[in-house]
Motif scaffolding. Structure first.
Motif, PDB file in Angstrom:
ATOM      1  N   ILE A 145       1.235  -1.288   0.096  1.00 49.56           N
ATOM      2  CA  ILE A 145       0.500   0.080   0.136  1.00 49.56           C
ATOM      3  C   ILE A 145       0.946   1.314  -0.053  1.00 49.56           C
ATOM      4  N   CYS A 146       2.062   2.079   0.474  1.00 52.68           N
ATOM      5  CA  CYS A 146       2.427   2.435   0.884  1.00 52.68           C
ATOM      6  C   CYS A 146       3.660   2.578  -0.859  1.00 52.68           C
ATOM      7  N   MET A 147       3.905   1.696  -0.957  1.00 54.89           N
ATOM      8  CA  MET A 147       5.024   1.669  -2.297  1.00 54.89           C
ATOM      9  C   MET A 147       3.923   1.558  -3.713  1.00 54.89           C
ATOM     10  N   ALA A 148       2.926   1.573  -3.606  1.00 50.84           N
ATOM     11  CA  ALA A 148       2.116   1.822  -5.132  1.00 50.84           C
ATOM     12  C   ALA A 148       2.198   2.188  -5.744  1.00 50.84           C
ATOM     13  N   GLY A 149       2.032   3.997  -4.625  1.00 50.96           N
ATOM     14  CA  GLY A 149       2.361   4.857  -6.070  1.00 50.96           C
ATOM     15  C   GLY A 149       3.574   5.019  -6.597  1.00 50.96           C
TER      16      GLY A 149
END
Length: 375
Positions: free
Chosen positions: A250-254
């Motif tokens: 979730i943190c690294m999706a962007g």
């Protein structure tokens, strides 16, 4: 006794002799971050991290006895000494300050230190709330059906993006793409593409939340530290995920999507001439710098949050700087630090040193840039 941060003696213990505290009926205790109990307050939307013994104490408070009588009963039952009683009393004060008890916090005594998932660093304007979950559920459902295929496709696209970017930044004249002279009609397109990429970046966080069944509270815009305009996705409820891996995703999706944008800009730069190629090159360099900035350890960036999640901790930066401050100023260590092992304390010290070094680097670069600009 408790993993709640901010352990302090209650300022006045008189309420412990007169009030009969109980856990608020609407407080929900779930196993969340790092398989630890967390208490969710549906009124404020905050999560409070607890130890297992702390969660047991909160659940045992039923409003039939005073706080001091409850602490004495806990000590007698466990065969502990007077020190343990003081710890329980202090913990009851923390529970009250966190707003988890039927006894409301004293005016101005709400302890920010015992909570996480706060919003005070950024005033916000929500653009979408519950409706965003309905919009994102169909693509999230499609991803759940074929996660391996999606991972392979993204891996191939990321490899191509890295190759294109490497080729573009090592080609002759690549540094000249950072200049803005000669761009006439491209400014509006540049602004539009940056806005579009920022939107896709944030929606990627939201989509990954929906993939794991986590609701997105809202999507909007805000001012980071009251200064920097920024889009955001409120993914607070990801604290309900006990496993670290989904929270890292979730943190690294962007960031994962940003890499594909950079590769696309690099491809256009390598195969186009004129203003289109220059515009794509400028966007490539800008996004590369933003990508590196997204790992800034001094700000609540995606990279910092992913690192914090991978290490299985919260408030990493604050704790690391506290360790460094205690060492430099020769102050006594707080209780939460004294109970940590040597490896954890060393890790905090190293990260604190990295934060200080990063801050000094930014300061030196800023002064150098101002000197060149003024000169």
């Amino acid at each position: 006794m408790t993993a709640v941060k901010g352990a302090t003696e209650p300022e006045a213990e008189s309420w412990l002799d007169t009030e009969t505290p109980a856990a608020r009926a609407d407080i929900e205790i779930v196993e969340g971050i790092n398989h630890q109990p967390v208490a969710f307050d549906p009124v404020t939307g905050h999560y409070t991290r607890l130890s297992r013994s702390g969660a047991a104490i909160l659940q045992a408070l039923d409003g039939t006895v005073t706080g001091r009588e409850f602490a004495c009963a806990v000590v007698r039952q466990g065969g502990h000494d007077h020190t343990a009683e003081q710890i329980v009393l202090a913990f009851l004060g923390e529970l009250r300050a966190a707003g988890l008890l039927t006894v409301p916090p004293e005016s101005g005594a709400l302890l920010d230190g015992v909570r996480f998932a706060r919003r005070r660093h950024m005033p916000r304007r929500a653009l979408a709330t519950g409706s965003i979950n309905r919009l994102l559920e169909p693509p999230a459902r499609a991803l759940r059906r074929a996660p391996a295929l999606f991972a392979v496709l993204w891996g191939l696209a990321a490899a191509a993006a890295l190759w294109q970017t490497g080729h573009a930044i090592t080609s002759p004249g690549a540094a000249g793409l950072l200049t803005v002279s000669g761009l006439t009609w491209g400014w509006a397109l540049l602004a539009l593409l940056i806005a579009l990429q920022t939107t896709v970046h944030e929606l990627s966080h939201a989509l990954s939340c929906r993939y794991y069944g986590i609701p997105v509270r809202e999507v909007g815009v805000g001012l980071l530290f009251y200064v920097l305009p920024a889009a955001y996705v409120d993914r607070t409820d990801a604290y309900r995920l006990a496993d670290r891996r989904p929270r890292i995703v979730i943190c690294m999706a962007g960031v994962a999507v940003d890499l594909l944008w950079i590769g696309a800009y690099a491809a256009v730069t390598s195969h186009s001439d004129g203003q289109l190629g220059r515009l794509a090159g400028l966007l490539m360099w800008l996004q590369l710098m933003l990508l590196m900035g997204n790992f800034n350890p001094l700000m609540p960036t995606d990279g910092y949050q992913a690192l914090e999640t991978a290490l299985g901790t919260v408030n990493l930066r604050a704790r690391a700087l506290t360790v460094l401050r205690c060492l430099v100023l020769r102050r006594p260590q707080p209780s939460w630090l004294a109970s940590r092992g040597r490896a954890r304390r060393t890790g905090y010290l190293v990260f604190g040193a990295v934060c200080v070094a990063y801050a000094l680097l930014i300061l030196v670069m800023t002064v150098h840039a101002l000197t060149l600009w003024i000169g």
